[in-house]
Design an enzyme around this catalytic site. Structure first.
Site, mmCIF file in Angstrom:
data_model
loop_
_atom_site.group_PDB
_atom_site.id
_atom_site.type_symbol
_atom_site.label_atom_id
_atom_site.label_comp_id
_atom_site.label_asym_id
_atom_site.label_seq_id
_atom_site.Cartn_x
_atom_site.Cartn_y
_atom_site.Cartn_z
ATOM 1 N N LYS A 28 13.657 79.941 49.455
ATOM 2 C CA LYS A 28 14.868 80.368 48.828
ATOM 3 C C LYS A 28 15.278 81.867 49.186
ATOM 4 O O LYS A 28 16.081 82.083 49.628
ATOM 5 C CB LYS A 28 15.106 80.047 47.190
ATOM 6 C CG LYS A 28 16.382 80.244 46.527
ATOM 7 C CD LYS A 28 16.670 79.707 45.484
ATOM 8 C CE LYS A 28 15.901 79.969 44.152
ATOM 9 N NZ LYS A 28 16.643 81.303 43.439
ATOM 10 N N ARG A 33 18.235 85.841 52.656
ATOM 11 C CA ARG A 33 18.137 87.094 53.632
ATOM 12 C C ARG A 33 18.344 86.847 54.903
ATOM 13 O O ARG A 33 19.102 87.578 55.665
ATOM 14 C CB ARG A 33 16.834 87.657 53.468
ATOM 15 C CG ARG A 33 16.718 88.416 52.097
ATOM 16 C CD ARG A 33 15.161 88.636 51.881
ATOM 17 N NE ARG A 33 14.627 89.567 50.629
ATOM 18 C CZ ARG A 33 14.855 89.056 49.342
ATOM 19 N NH1 ARG A 33 15.042 87.795 49.174
ATOM 20 N NH2 ARG A 33 14.633 89.803 48.222
ATOM 21 N N GLY A 105 20.877 85.506 41.063
ATOM 22 C CA GLY A 105 20.494 87.162 41.089
ATOM 23 C C GLY A 105 20.335 87.579 42.266
ATOM 24 O O GLY A 105 20.641 88.872 42.535
ATOM 25 N N ARG A 133 22.998 88.063 33.129
ATOM 26 C CA ARG A 133 21.680 89.024 33.664
ATOM 27 C C ARG A 133 22.154 90.402 34.075
ATOM 28 O O ARG A 133 23.260 90.722 34.426
ATOM 29 C CB ARG A 133 21.219 88.324 34.720
ATOM 30 C CG ARG A 133 20.768 86.893 34.401
ATOM 31 C CD ARG A 133 20.241 86.218 35.597
ATOM 32 N NE ARG A 133 18.931 86.861 36.005
ATOM 33 C CZ ARG A 133 18.167 86.363 37.198
ATOM 34 N NH1 ARG A 133 18.706 85.430 37.834
ATOM 35 N NH2 ARG A 133 17.135 86.979 37.581
ATOM 36 N N SER A 178 10.820 95.030 41.144
ATOM 37 C CA SER A 178 11.938 94.137 41.453
ATOM 38 C C SER A 178 12.351 94.120 43.024
ATOM 39 O O SER A 178 12.782 95.169 43.356
ATOM 40 C CB SER A 178 13.239 94.278 40.742
ATOM 41 O OG SER A 178 14.263 93.533 41.171
ATOM 42 N N ASP A 332 7.836 84.075 39.580
ATOM 43 C CA ASP A 332 8.669 82.850 39.305
ATOM 44 C C ASP A 332 7.900 81.711 38.930
ATOM 45 O O ASP A 332 8.246 80.690 38.598
ATOM 46 C CB ASP A 332 9.457 82.584 40.546
ATOM 47 C CG ASP A 332 10.425 83.589 40.976
ATOM 48 O OD1 ASP A 332 11.106 84.288 39.964
ATOM 49 O OD2 ASP A 332 11.048 83.886 42.275
ATOM 50 N N LYS A 359 15.285 86.700 33.423
ATOM 51 C CA LYS A 359 15.586 85.886 34.598
ATOM 52 C C LYS A 359 16.552 84.690 34.298
ATOM 53 O O LYS A 359 17.359 84.888 33.399
ATOM 54 C CB LYS A 359 14.062 84.891 34.705
ATOM 55 C CG LYS A 359 13.053 86.030 35.408
ATOM 56 C CD LYS A 359 13.317 86.375 36.622
ATOM 57 C CE LYS A 359 12.489 87.513 37.185
ATOM 58 N NZ LYS A 359 12.753 87.999 38.219
HETATM 59 C C1 S3P Z 1 13.613 87.474 44.310
HETATM 60 C C2 S3P Z 1 13.044 88.440 43.533
HETATM 61 C C3 S3P Z 1 12.482 88.195 42.265
HETATM 62 C C4 S3P Z 1 12.425 86.612 41.756
HETATM 63 C C5 S3P Z 1 13.663 85.814 42.263
HETATM 64 C C6 S3P Z 1 13.723 86.019 43.731
HETATM 65 C C7 S3P Z 1 14.221 87.758 45.641
HETATM 66 O O1 S3P Z 1 13.428 88.789 41.594
HETATM 67 O O2 S3P Z 1 12.171 86.543 40.617
HETATM 68 O O3 S3P Z 1 13.597 84.483 42.035
HETATM 69 O O4 S3P Z 1 14.512 86.892 46.297
HETATM 70 O O5 S3P Z 1 14.181 89.005 45.795
HETATM 71 P P1 S3P Z 1 13.168 90.151 40.865
HETATM 72 O O6 S3P Z 1 13.093 91.021 42.126
HETATM 73 O O7 S3P Z 1 14.446 90.626 40.164
HETATM 74 O O8 S3P Z 1 12.118 90.303 40.147
#
Ligand code: S3P
Length: 459
Positions: A28, A33, A105, A133, A178, A332, A359
């Site tokens: 995912k 990206r 997110g 969030r 993050s 995750d 989350k």
């Molecule tokens: C992700 C980063 C993580 C992860 C999310 C996917 C990403 O979040 O928990 O499921 O694709 O960059 P954070 O970067 O906010 O920790």
């Protein structure tokens, strides 16, 4: 056994071992990206094995709305292969309506970085969970770069209104571990005047870095600065994003549910082929090894991302204290990890994981709520949880007179990973009936979850 009832599912314990080899759909994080950076590339990219999750389809829809032509490659193939006709760094168009970021997110935060760099107005809004969030973490750096972003509750939450353009470069130390915040600033940096430098004290997943490198973008990543990473991104006019071809490896976070099933279910051995094995994603494997689990990895490729096979065999487990440095690398996987720890011998302690509270749900609360209902001895901590695991919980039989035929009701609270974790717990508990509410959220990341489960348990 599985029985569906509208938005609920009833699960009974499995009665035999599983020996199987499976694959899971594309990752995912990389899928988001690939769509974003393919859209910004100068020309045609091809993406195979894209995740068709609700979150990723929202990313496809968002970039179509911004004027990018994204097509399925060939109607006769798996339906996961896409052609993106990239418009280049200056080619996005002002959207006429609100961009729906669903439950994602990653989409909201990364796209906000791109929109901040574009000289037009746009609005981002997702579902009720996404709109709860926190967004200050991206509004702060983007505002420092010169974007104008407002949102609900004093500009803390979506919907977000973005007036972009005219960005300048900054030095930014990411205050929380993050990858979403880091990637948001990196993407905004592509549009800024001058070089943007980002420092992350705790290294997080580096898929944005890897894809930008594949596209030949001028970027410097030093992964040995005081234990963290220093990333420097050239600004506007200093580089171009080349089109690329990528075959996205299977999602490690989806694979994690079946790794758990292989380890916890007696006489089982499950092999997962062609899975993403990026070191910043596989902290879960390291934690399982510390617990004594029989998991093995076979690396088959390194570029643009480490990829290979995972074999998980039934194992006797002991509780552990999860080292803080592993937390971002398994962020995750804590819902399914908590299920595994419930059946290990002894205490498992997770601390330093406050990020779990923001989350798709407050995962500390939703893990504790559900495991408590299953009879697990779990304590909520401010930044994690503590579990006194018991292998014999697997065979626990609730007293005959308890509620409705011993049915235990669990709730996903709209969080896909909580739903899938509790379904795995239901397969492991031999003498129980577990009903899980609100399972549609599984489509957020893994619409093929039940098909994969059926293939495994009906073999
Ligand atoms: C992700 C980063 C993580 C992860 C999310 C996917 C990403 O979040 O928990 O499921 O694709 O960059 P954070 O970067 O906010 O920790």
């Amino acid at each position: 056994m599985i029985e569906f009832k509208k938005d609920k599912v009833l699960i009974r314990g499995l009665s035999s071992g599983i020996k199987s080899e499976i694959e899971v759909p594309g990752d995912k994080s990389i899928s988001h990206r690939a769509i974003m950076l393919g859209s910004l590339a100068a020309g045609k990219s091809t993406v195979s094995n894209l995740s068709l999750s609700r979150d990723n389809l929202a990313t496809v829809a968002a970039f179509r709305k911004l004027g990018v032509n994204i097509k399925k490659h060939n109607l006769n193939d798996s339906g996961r292969n896409f052609i993106i006709n990239g418009v280049g760094l200056n080619g996005l168009k002002e959207p006429e309506t609100i961009i729906n970021t669903a439950n994602s997110g990653t989409l909201t935060r990364l796209l906000a970085g791109i929109l901040a760099g574009n000289d037009f107005f746009s609005v981002l809004s997702g579902d009720k969970y996404l709109n709860s969030r926190p967004m200050k973490r991206i509004i702060e750096p983007l505002s420092l770069m010169g974007a104008k972003i407002t949102g609900r509750k004093g500009s803390g939450y979506p919907p977000l209104a973005v007036t972009g353009g005219g960005l300048k470069s900054i030095f930014y130390e990411v205050p929380v571990p993050s990858a979403q915040v880091k990637s948001c600033v990196m993407l905004a940096a592509l549009f800024a005047e001058g070089d943007t430098v980002i420092y992350e004290k705790k290294k997080t997943r580096d898929h944005t870095e890897n894809l930008l490198k594949l596209q030949g973008y001028p970027l410097n990543v030093d992964t040995s600065v005081n234990g963290g990473s220093l990333i420097s991104v050239k600004g506007r006019g200093n580089g171009e994003l080349k089109p690329f071809n990528i075959d996205i490896p299977g999602d490690f976070s989806s694979a994690a549910f079946f790794i758990a099933l292989g380890i916890l279910n007696k006489n089982s051995e499950i092999t997962l082929n062609n899975i993403l094995l990026n070191d910043k994603r596989t902290g879960f494997i390291k934690a399982l090894e510390m617990m004594g689990a029989d998991v093995s990895l076979t690396v088959k490729g390194e570029i643009p991302e480490k990829t290979g096979d995972i074999k998980a065999k039934y194992s006797a487990l002991r509780g552990i204290t999860v080292p803080h440095e592993l937390v971002p690398d398994m962020i995750d996987e804590f819902p399914i990890f908590s299920v595994i720890a419930s059946f290990a011998e002894g205490k498992t302690i997770v601390t330093g994981a406050k990020e779990l509270r923001v989350k798709e749900s407050d995962r500390i609360k939703t893990i504790v709520f559900n495991l408590n209902r299953l009879g697990v001895d779990i304590t909520e901590l401010e930044d994690g949880f503590e579990i006194n695991g018991r292998p014999d919980l697997i065979n626990y039989k609730p007293p005959a007179k308890s509620k409705i035929d011993n049915l235990t009701e669990l709730n996903s609270f709209g969080d896909h990973r909580i739903a899938m974790s509790m379904i795995i717990a239901g397969f492991i508990l031999k003498n129980r009936k577990i009903e899980i509410r609100d399972i549609r959220c599984i489509n957020t990341s893994f619409p093929e979850f039940f098909d994969t489960v059926s293939r495994l348990i009906n073999q």
